[in-house]
Design a protein around this motif. Structure first.
Motif, PDB file in Angstrom:
ATOM      1  N   UNK A  60       0.823  -1.211   0.000  1.00  0.00           N
ATOM      2  CA  UNK A  60       0.000   0.000   0.000  1.00  0.00           C
ATOM      3  C   UNK A  60       0.858   1.262   0.000  1.00  0.00           C
ATOM      4  N   UNK A  61       1.967   1.252   0.732  1.00  0.00           N
ATOM      5  CA  UNK A  61       2.848   2.432   0.753  1.00  0.00           C
ATOM      6  C   UNK A  61       3.517   2.638  -0.599  1.00  0.00           C
ATOM      7  N   UNK A  62       3.969   1.560  -1.235  1.00  0.00           N
ATOM      8  CA  UNK A  62       4.579   1.693  -2.559  1.00  0.00           C
ATOM      9  C   UNK A  62       3.580   2.327  -3.516  1.00  0.00           C
ATOM     10  N   UNK A  63       2.372   1.811  -3.543  1.00  0.00           N
ATOM     11  CA  UNK A  63       1.374   2.347  -4.471  1.00  0.00           C
ATOM     12  C   UNK A  63       0.832   3.704  -4.015  1.00  0.00           C
ATOM     13  N   UNK A  64       0.912   4.006  -2.742  1.00  0.00           N
ATOM     14  CA  UNK A  64       0.464   5.295  -2.231  1.00  0.00           C
ATOM     15  C   UNK A  64       1.494   6.401  -2.370  1.00  0.00           C
ATOM     16  N   UNK A  99      10.818   4.414   5.567  1.00  0.00           N
ATOM     17  CA  UNK A  99      10.981   3.728   6.854  1.00  0.00           C
ATOM     18  C   UNK A  99      10.721   2.235   6.703  1.00  0.00           C
ATOM     19  N   UNK A 100       9.706   1.882   5.935  1.00  0.00           N
ATOM     20  CA  UNK A 100       9.366   0.471   5.755  1.00  0.00           C
ATOM     21  C   UNK A 100      10.436  -0.288   4.971  1.00  0.00           C
ATOM     22  N   UNK A 101      10.988   0.336   3.951  1.00  0.00           N
ATOM     23  CA  UNK A 101      11.921  -0.397   3.099  1.00  0.00           C
ATOM     24  C   UNK A 101      13.348  -0.416   3.643  1.00  0.00           C
ATOM     25  N   UNK A 102      13.589   0.266   4.718  1.00  0.00           N
ATOM     26  CA  UNK A 102      14.943   0.274   5.300  1.00  0.00           C
ATOM     27  C   UNK A 102      15.083  -0.808   6.363  1.00  0.00           C
ATOM     28  N   UNK A 109      13.775  -6.113  -2.117  1.00  0.00           N
ATOM     29  CA  UNK A 109      13.481  -4.692  -2.283  1.00  0.00           C
ATOM     30  C   UNK A 109      14.682  -3.772  -2.360  1.00  0.00           C
ATOM     31  N   UNK A 110      15.885  -4.330  -2.492  1.00  0.00           N
ATOM     32  CA  UNK A 110      17.080  -3.482  -2.533  1.00  0.00           C
ATOM     33  C   UNK A 110      17.076  -2.520  -3.717  1.00  0.00           C
ATOM     34  N   UNK A 111      16.600  -2.982  -4.856  1.00  0.00           N
ATOM     35  CA  UNK A 111      16.587  -2.111  -6.036  1.00  0.00           C
ATOM     36  C   UNK A 111      15.636  -0.931  -5.826  1.00  0.00           C
ATOM     37  N   UNK A 112      14.503  -1.162  -5.160  1.00  0.00           N
ATOM     38  CA  UNK A 112      13.586  -0.069  -4.843  1.00  0.00           C
ATOM     39  C   UNK A 112      14.269   0.928  -3.912  1.00  0.00           C
ATOM     40  N   UNK A 113      14.952   0.437  -2.896  1.00  0.00           N
ATOM     41  CA  UNK A 113      15.674   1.335  -1.979  1.00  0.00           C
ATOM     42  C   UNK A 113      16.665   2.202  -2.750  1.00  0.00           C
ATOM     43  N   UNK A 114      17.452   1.570  -3.615  1.00  0.00           N
ATOM     44  CA  UNK A 114      18.458   2.329  -4.380  1.00  0.00           C
ATOM     45  C   UNK A 114      17.795   3.351  -5.297  1.00  0.00           C
ATOM     46  N   UNK A 115      16.687   2.965  -5.928  1.00  0.00           N
ATOM     47  CA  UNK A 115      15.986   3.879  -6.831  1.00  0.00           C
ATOM     48  C   UNK A 115      15.461   5.100  -6.079  1.00  0.00           C
ATOM     49  N   UNK A 169       9.752  -1.574  -9.109  1.00  0.00           N
ATOM     50  CA  UNK A 169       9.421  -2.521  -8.042  1.00  0.00           C
ATOM     51  C   UNK A 169       8.375  -3.533  -8.511  1.00  0.00           C
ATOM     52  N   UNK A 170       7.440  -3.083  -9.330  1.00  0.00           N
ATOM     53  CA  UNK A 170       6.419  -3.986  -9.875  1.00  0.00           C
ATOM     54  C   UNK A 170       7.056  -4.925 -10.905  1.00  0.00           C
ATOM     55  N   UNK A 171       7.854  -4.354 -11.801  1.00  0.00           N
ATOM     56  CA  UNK A 171       8.516  -5.153 -12.834  1.00  0.00           C
ATOM     57  C   UNK A 171       9.410  -6.217 -12.209  1.00  0.00           C
TER      58      UNK A 171
END
Length: 190
Positions: A96-100, A114-117, A126-132, A146-148
């Motif tokens: 929900x946070x990613x999409x929000x 905060x959630x992805x750390x 989720x490391x690639x999302x963090x870096x992005x 992140x979806x891909x």
């Protein structure tokens, strides 16, 4: 040709702007639903709050998705069909946070960061999302990645998952987990 594309783009912007200000189907007014949901969740009626906000979220309202993510984290909101175990709650809050966070809202971006750390997000891929998100790329670009990458489902698939879980025999309605003093319902950033 360039003039035609400019006119087409301008028409698209006007139609989109008008569509975004109109209520979604028979859902009524978003501001009224948002206010009623806040009152409803404050009274402890998480099922009622979910039922007010979820239709907006599933129809594309980014703010509704962010509100649900915050509800999962801050109020212990348990989506319908879920039993509220810590891993499921964390997963719902991240999705929900990613999409929000698609519009880059500061508070939602802070929640997402905060959630992805956490180590759990690294374990989930989720490391690639963090870096992005640590770059200057627009949040929508990071979310698309992140979806891909399969870190989170697209929102339509997530909606179908919620619907399937909700319609299962004996599935619980949305609820709130009572917070115990000092309890951290979700993993904390490292």
């Amino acid at each position: 040709m360039k003039l035609a594309m400019t006119a087409l783009t301008a028409a698209f912007i006007v139609v989109t702007a008008v569509a975004c200000t109109q209520p979604l189907g028979d859902l009524g007014d978003w501001e009224a639903a948002k206010t009623e949901a806040a009152t409803t969740i404050d009274s402890g009626n998480c099922a009622g709050a979910w039922n007010l906000v979820w239709p907006w979220a599933r129809r594309g309202n980014i703010e509704a998705r962010a509100i649900l993510a915050t509800g999962v984290v801050a109020a212990g909101l348990i989506p319908p069909g879920s039993y509220g175990d810590a891993i499921s709650q964390f997963r719902h809050s991240v999705i929900l946070a990613v999409h929000g966070a698609a519009d880059g809202d500061r508070a939602t971006m802070e929640l997402l960061n905060a959630l992805i750390r956490t180590d759990l997000v690294s374990d989930m891929g989720g490391d690639r999302l963090k870096r992005c998100l640590d770059t200057d790329k627009p949040p929508r670009t990071c979310i698309a990645t992140a979806i891909k990458d399969g870190f989170v489902p697209n929102f339509e698939d997530y909606s179908r998952e919620i619907d399937a879980n909700t319609s299962a025999p004996g599935a619980p309605a949305a609820s709130c987990r009572p917070a115990e003093e000092g309890q951290q319902p979700l993993p904390q950033p490292q």
